[in-house]
Enzyme design. Structure first.
Site, mmCIF file in Angstrom:
data_model
loop_
_atom_site.group_PDB
_atom_site.id
_atom_site.type_symbol
_atom_site.label_atom_id
_atom_site.label_comp_id
_atom_site.label_asym_id
_atom_site.label_seq_id
_atom_site.Cartn_x
_atom_site.Cartn_y
_atom_site.Cartn_z
ATOM 1 N N THR A 47 8.797 107.554 81.926
ATOM 2 C CA THR A 47 8.200 108.851 81.600
ATOM 3 C C THR A 47 8.656 109.946 82.559
ATOM 4 O O THR A 47 8.552 111.139 82.250
ATOM 5 C CB THR A 47 6.665 108.724 81.578
ATOM 6 O OG1 THR A 47 6.312 107.692 80.648
ATOM 7 C CG2 THR A 47 5.976 110.003 81.162
ATOM 8 N N TYR A 135 8.103 94.535 83.868
ATOM 9 C CA TYR A 135 7.914 95.528 82.802
ATOM 10 C C TYR A 135 8.695 95.083 81.574
ATOM 11 O O TYR A 135 9.923 95.034 81.597
ATOM 12 C CB TYR A 135 8.374 96.899 83.305
ATOM 13 C CG TYR A 135 8.235 98.053 82.335
ATOM 14 C CD1 TYR A 135 7.462 97.976 81.184
ATOM 15 C CD2 TYR A 135 8.888 99.258 82.593
ATOM 16 C CE1 TYR A 135 7.345 99.044 80.311
ATOM 17 C CE2 TYR A 135 8.773 100.342 81.735
ATOM 18 C CZ TYR A 135 8.007 100.225 80.592
ATOM 19 O OH TYR A 135 7.891 101.293 79.726
ATOM 20 N N LYS A 164 3.638 94.772 83.107
ATOM 21 C CA LYS A 164 3.331 95.851 82.170
ATOM 22 C C LYS A 164 3.904 95.404 80.830
ATOM 23 O O LYS A 164 5.119 95.375 80.639
ATOM 24 C CB LYS A 164 3.953 97.170 82.629
ATOM 25 C CG LYS A 164 3.711 98.323 81.652
ATOM 26 C CD LYS A 164 4.419 99.600 82.090
ATOM 27 C CE LYS A 164 4.222 100.711 81.061
ATOM 28 N NZ LYS A 164 4.979 101.945 81.411
ATOM 29 N N ILE A 206 -0.833 100.949 82.272
ATOM 30 C CA ILE A 206 0.004 102.012 82.834
ATOM 31 C C ILE A 206 0.280 102.939 81.668
ATOM 32 O O ILE A 206 0.963 102.579 80.715
ATOM 33 C CB ILE A 206 1.284 101.465 83.475
ATOM 34 C CG1 ILE A 206 0.922 100.616 84.700
ATOM 35 C CG2 ILE A 206 2.218 102.610 83.874
ATOM 36 C CD1 ILE A 206 2.103 99.919 85.351
#
EC number: 4.3.3.7
Length: 293
Positions: A47, A135, A164, A206
């Protein structure tokens, strides 16, 4: 790792209209999400448009967030890639004194096998001086870390403290929760199914929408963790349309539009991303105004 139970937010990198990093806006956003009640901050994740930042800009972003946070919340640093040796080198040379953990994405583009993913994260685990959160985001990496691979890693390396999980597959998440070691964290990477994952035994999220609307989203997460299901789902359905909207034309274009509406930053993104169109801008602006009433 109690520090990572609840809501973490994947911080954006705000840009001025000339596309330079806007450090003052970044400080405002850090204060906004902390005041909104989130539990930790993720630095230089997807992001943050990290792929479009120079090394000097990455260092500027890190320094700005560390300064603005001023020790208030745990910080997680994104370090990952599809060149294992390069990732290992950064893990060995980076100053982690201000960070509590690393978030490391599964290798993208190369499309490794499950054994390749295991060997990659074996080297990451052995190189990292601080805990690592895996992740998994197959929609971006083109390879899914299967539960068997994640659980093998979790059992073999104690500094791999969680994942994540952003496959968008609640059944896959439940398989992770079912088989994980006691203290291993299964963290949602998908805002829309965060609450169901928490109620299935997940540790939190998250989040992207939790950056735009930190007060409401972090409260939903806390209520879910407390098993106050009815109250949590009221907030889930209150926010649900906004979750669809912020990803409709790319991330972080949507959440940056929220920040523009709130007066925190410009909505500027770097190519190949573009800002949202007028229709989506108007819808997000209206939602933001109605939510604050």
């Amino acid at each position: 790792m109690q520090a990572f139970i609840g809501t973490g937010v994947a911080l954006v990198t705000p840009f001025k209209k000339d596309f330079s990093v806007d450090t003052q806006a970044l400080k405002r956003i850090v204060n906004y999400v902390i005041d909104g009640g989130v539990e930790y901050l993720v630095v230089l994740g997807t992001t943050a448009e990290s792929a479009t930042l120079s090394q000097d800009e990455k260092e500027l972003v890190i320094a700005t967030i560390v300064d603005a946070n001023n020790g208030r919340l745990p910080l997680v640093l994104g370090i990952g890639g599809n060149n294992t040796m390069k990732v290992v080198e950064e893990l060995k040379t980076r100053d982690f004194s201000k960070f509590s953990a690393v978030l490391s994405v599964s290798p993208y583009y190369n499309k490794p096998t499950q054994e390749g993913i295991y060997q990659h994260f074996k080297m990451v685990a052995e190189a990292s001086p601080i805990p690592v959160i895996l992740y998994n985001v197959p929609g971006r990496t083109a390879s899914n870390m299967l539960p068997e691979t994640v659980l093998r890693l979790a059992k073999d390396f104690k500094n791999l403290i969680g994942i994540k999980e952003a496959a968008g597959d609640i059944v896959q998440a439940m398989k992770l929760i079912q088989g994980k070691p006691k203290d291993f964290l299964v963290i949602s990477g998908d805002d829309m199914i965060t609450l169901p994952m928490i109620l299935a035994g997940g540790s939190g999220v998250i989040s992207v929408i939790g950056e735009g609307y930190p007060k409401e989203f972090s409260q939903m997460v806390r209520l879910g963790l407390q098993r106050k299901v009815d109250e949590a789902y009221i907030l889930h359905y209150k926010l649900m349309n906004s979750i669809d909207m912020i990803f409709e034309q790319g991330n972080p274009s949507g959440v940056k539009e929220i920040f523009k509406s709130l007066g925190l930053s410009e909505n500027t993104v770097r190519l190949p991303l573009v800002s949202v169109n007028e229709d989506l801008s108007n819808r997000l602006d209206l939602f933001t105004k109605q939510l604050s009433k």
